[in-house]
Design a protein around this motif. Structure first.
Motif, PDB file in Angstrom:
ATOM      1  N   GLY A  60      20.896  11.852  41.754  1.00  0.00           N
ATOM      2  CA  GLY A  60      21.170  11.456  43.193  1.00  0.00           C
ATOM      3  C   GLY A  60      20.361  10.211  43.554  1.00  0.00           C
ATOM      4  O   GLY A  60      20.389   9.604  44.552  1.00  0.00           O
ATOM      5  N   LYS A  61      19.484   9.665  42.496  1.00  0.00           N
ATOM      6  CA  LYS A  61      18.502   8.646  42.904  1.00  0.00           C
ATOM      7  C   LYS A  61      19.340   7.143  42.524  1.00  0.00           C
ATOM      8  O   LYS A  61      20.122   7.300  41.585  1.00  0.00           O
ATOM      9  N   LYS A  62      19.196   6.400  43.479  1.00  0.00           N
ATOM     10  CA  LYS A  62      19.573   4.935  43.324  1.00  0.00           C
ATOM     11  C   LYS A  62      18.605   3.958  42.364  1.00  0.00           C
ATOM     12  O   LYS A  62      17.496   4.049  43.070  1.00  0.00           O
ATOM     13  N   VAL A  63      19.055   4.005  41.211  1.00  0.00           N
ATOM     14  CA  VAL A  63      18.212   3.094  40.129  1.00  0.00           C
ATOM     15  C   VAL A  63      18.259   1.885  40.093  1.00  0.00           C
ATOM     16  O   VAL A  63      19.449   1.195  40.158  1.00  0.00           O
ATOM     17  N   VAL A  64      17.312   0.977  40.674  1.00  0.00           N
ATOM     18  CA  VAL A  64      17.190  -0.491  40.719  1.00  0.00           C
ATOM     19  C   VAL A  64      16.725  -0.765  39.389  1.00  0.00           C
ATOM     20  O   VAL A  64      15.347  -0.327  38.855  1.00  0.00           O
ATOM     21  N   PHE A  65      17.249  -2.045  39.006  1.00  0.00           N
ATOM     22  CA  PHE A  65      16.594  -2.737  37.722  1.00  0.00           C
ATOM     23  C   PHE A  65      16.319  -4.046  37.863  1.00  0.00           C
ATOM     24  O   PHE A  65      16.917  -4.765  38.595  1.00  0.00           O
ATOM     25  N   THR A  66      15.226  -4.680  37.233  1.00  0.00           N
ATOM     26  CA  THR A  66      14.812  -5.972  37.166  1.00  0.00           C
ATOM     27  C   THR A  66      14.300  -6.348  35.929  1.00  0.00           C
ATOM     28  O   THR A  66      13.960  -5.354  35.240  1.00  0.00           O
ATOM     29  N   ASN A  67      14.122  -7.617  35.509  1.00  0.00           N
ATOM     30  CA  ASN A  67      13.697  -8.011  34.391  1.00  0.00           C
ATOM     31  C   ASN A  67      12.880  -9.275  34.422  1.00  0.00           C
ATOM     32  O   ASN A  67      13.158 -10.131  35.212  1.00  0.00           O
ATOM     33  N   GLY A  68      11.913  -9.681  33.434  1.00  0.00           N
ATOM     34  CA  GLY A  68      11.271 -10.891  33.472  1.00  0.00           C
ATOM     35  C   GLY A  68      10.074 -10.924  32.523  1.00  0.00           C
ATOM     36  O   GLY A  68       9.637  -9.745  31.693  1.00  0.00           O
ATOM     37  N   CYS A  69       9.471 -11.890  32.489  1.00  0.00           N
ATOM     38  CA  CYS A  69       8.161 -12.147  31.674  1.00  0.00           C
ATOM     39  C   CYS A  69       6.852 -11.396  32.153  1.00  0.00           C
ATOM     40  O   CYS A  69       6.104 -10.917  31.580  1.00  0.00           O
ATOM     41  N   PHE A  70       6.813 -11.854  33.580  1.00  0.00           N
ATOM     42  CA  PHE A  70       5.394 -11.110  34.163  1.00  0.00           C
ATOM     43  C   PHE A  70       4.079 -11.545  33.557  1.00  0.00           C
ATOM     44  O   PHE A  70       3.331 -10.632  33.356  1.00  0.00           O
ATOM     45  N   ASP A  71       4.154 -12.944  33.028  1.00  0.00           N
ATOM     46  CA  ASP A  71       2.953 -13.180  32.124  1.00  0.00           C
ATOM     47  C   ASP A  71       1.502 -12.909  32.985  1.00  0.00           C
ATOM     48  O   ASP A  71       0.857 -12.089  32.474  1.00  0.00           O
ATOM     49  N   ILE A  72       1.223 -13.767  33.727  1.00  0.00           N
ATOM     50  CA  ILE A  72       0.183 -13.446  34.729  1.00  0.00           C
ATOM     51  C   ILE A  72       0.623 -13.017  36.177  1.00  0.00           C
ATOM     52  O   ILE A  72       1.326 -14.035  36.870  1.00  0.00           O
ATOM     53  N   LEU A  73       0.393 -11.953  36.547  1.00  0.00           N
ATOM     54  CA  LEU A  73       0.916 -11.383  37.772  1.00  0.00           C
ATOM     55  C   LEU A  73       0.355 -12.227  38.932  1.00  0.00           C
ATOM     56  O   LEU A  73      -0.881 -12.532  39.096  1.00  0.00           O
ATOM     57  N   HIS A  74       1.123 -12.376  40.011  1.00  0.00           N
ATOM     58  CA  HIS A  74       0.719 -13.076  41.188  1.00  0.00           C
ATOM     59  C   HIS A  74       1.377 -12.504  42.344  1.00  0.00           C
ATOM     60  O   HIS A  74       2.409 -11.570  42.276  1.00  0.00           O
ATOM     61  N   VAL A  75       1.171 -13.143  43.611  1.00  0.00           N
ATOM     62  CA  VAL A  75       1.847 -12.328  44.902  1.00  0.00           C
ATOM     63  C   VAL A  75       3.069 -12.709  45.013  1.00  0.00           C
ATOM     64  O   VAL A  75       3.681 -11.701  45.483  1.00  0.00           O
ATOM     65  N   GLY A  76       3.633 -13.560  44.146  1.00  0.00           N
ATOM     66  CA  GLY A  76       5.208 -13.770  44.105  1.00  0.00           C
ATOM     67  C   GLY A  76       5.918 -12.681  43.589  1.00  0.00           C
ATOM     68  O   GLY A  76       6.693 -11.912  44.121  1.00  0.00           O
ATOM     69  N   HIS A  77       5.331 -12.328  42.499  1.00  0.00           N
ATOM     70  CA  HIS A  77       5.726 -11.080  41.803  1.00  0.00           C
ATOM     71  C   HIS A  77       5.819  -9.612  42.580  1.00  0.00           C
ATOM     72  O   HIS A  77       6.681  -9.094  42.663  1.00  0.00           O
ATOM     73  N   LEU A  78       4.413  -9.591  43.174  1.00  0.00           N
ATOM     74  CA  LEU A  78       4.306  -8.482  44.122  1.00  0.00           C
ATOM     75  C   LEU A  78       5.105  -8.219  45.269  1.00  0.00           C
ATOM     76  O   LEU A  78       5.795  -7.196  45.255  1.00  0.00           O
ATOM     77  N   THR A  79       5.362  -9.350  46.023  1.00  0.00           N
ATOM     78  CA  THR A  79       6.384  -9.497  47.130  1.00  0.00           C
ATOM     79  C   THR A  79       7.668  -9.178  46.660  1.00  0.00           C
ATOM     80  O   THR A  79       8.424  -8.305  47.354  1.00  0.00           O
ATOM     81  N   TYR A  80       8.032  -9.714  45.393  1.00  0.00           N
ATOM     82  CA  TYR A  80       9.383  -9.652  45.013  1.00  0.00           C
ATOM     83  C   TYR A  80       9.726  -8.052  44.530  1.00  0.00           C
ATOM     84  O   TYR A  80      10.729  -7.512  44.709  1.00  0.00           O
ATOM     85  N   LEU A  81       8.576  -7.519  43.881  1.00  0.00           N
ATOM     86  CA  LEU A  81       8.866  -6.153  43.274  1.00  0.00           C
ATOM     87  C   LEU A  81       8.641  -5.145  44.421  1.00  0.00           C
ATOM     88  O   LEU A  81       9.650  -4.022  44.439  1.00  0.00           O
TER      89      LEU A  81
END
Ligand SMILES: Nc1ncnc2c1ncn2[C@@H]1O[C@H](COP(=O)(O)OP(=O)(O)OP(=O)(O)O)[C@@H](O)[C@H]1O
Ligand SMILES: O=P(O)(O)O[C@@H]1O[C@H]([C@H](O)CO)[C@@H](O)[C@H](O)[C@@H]1O
Length: 153
Positions: free
Chosen positions: A19-40
Motif C-alpha cells: 500500500g506504499k505510494k512509491v515516488v521516483f526521481t533521477n539525476g546526476c547529483f554530482d556535488i550535493l547542494h541545498v537545491g538537491h536537498l530541498t528538492y528531495l
C-alpha cells in the motif's frame, strides 16, 4: 541502500502491494547542494517511499562532459542514501531513465523546476503505467556547475 538494478522491480512491487505510494526521481547529483536537498525533501512529501535513479559515471560523462562526474557513481548513490528523504537509490547506465521507469513503474515521477513535464521523454512511460509526473520547485542559483566554477576561481 543502493539497490541492485535486477532486484529493484521486485522490491518496488512488494512496497506497492503493502500500500506504499512509491515516488521516483533521477539525476546526476554530482556535488550535493541545498537545491538537491530541498528538492528531495519535497519529492518525499509526494508519497511514502522515495527511490532515486542515479546516472552511472559513463552516462554523466555523456550528458555533462569529460570532466564530470567529480564523485563516482557509488559515492553519489551512497551520499543520497544518507539523506533522510531518500529510501533507496538505483544506478542506471542509459541516457534517460525510461527503461528503469518501465521496470519500476512508480506511482509518481518527479523532477525539479528546471524541467517541463512535456519535455521529459520519460513522461509517456510513467503515464503508460498509470503513474503521474510532477514538476517541483526550484532553488535559484544553486547547482553543481556553480560549485565547480567557484572552486576553479
Ligand atoms: N537548484 C535546484 N532546485 C531544485 N531542484 C534542483 C536544483 N538543482 C537540481 N535540481 C534537481 O535535482 C535533480 C538532479 O539535478 P542535477 O544533479 O543535474 O543538478 P545540477 O546542480 O543542476 O547539476 P549540474 O550543474 O551538474 O547540471 C534534477 O531532477 C533537478 O531538477
Ligand atoms: O541531473 P539531471 O541532469 O537532472 O538528470 C538527467 O535528467 C534527465 C531527465 O530525466 C530527462 O529525461 C535524464 O534523461 C538524464 O539521464 C539525467 O538523469
Amino acid at each position: 541502500m543502493i539497490l541492485r538494478r535486477d532486484l529493484a522491480p521486485t522490491i518496488v512491487e512488494e512496497l506497492k502491494k503493502q500500500g506504499k505510494k512509491v515516488v521516483f526521481t533521477n539525476g546526476c547529483f554530482d556535488i550535493l547542494h541545498v537545491g538537491h536537498l530541498t528538492y528531495l525533501n519535497e519529492a518525499k512529501r509526494q508519497g511514502d517511499i522515495l527511490i532515486v535513479g542515479v546516472n552511472s559515471d559513463s552516462s554523466v560523462k555523456r550528458l555533462k562532459g569529460e570532466s564530470r562526474p567529480i564523485n563516482n557513481e557509488i559515492d553519489r548513490g551512497e551520499m543520497l542514501c544518507g539523506l533522510k528523504a531518500v529510501d533507496y537509490t538505483v544506478i542506471f547506465h542509459e541516457d534517460t531513465p525510461m527503461e528503469l521507469i518501465d521496470e519500476l513503474k512508480p506511482s509518481i515521477h518527479v523532477k525539479g523546476g528546471d524541467y517541463k513535464k512535456e519535455d521529459l521523454p520519460e513522461t509517456k512511460i510513467v503515464e503508460k503505467h498509470g503513474g503521474e509526473v510532477r514538476i517541483l520547485g526550484f532553488v535559484e542559483g544553486k547547482s553543481t556547475t556553480n560549485i565547480v566554477k567557484k572552486i576553479q576561481g
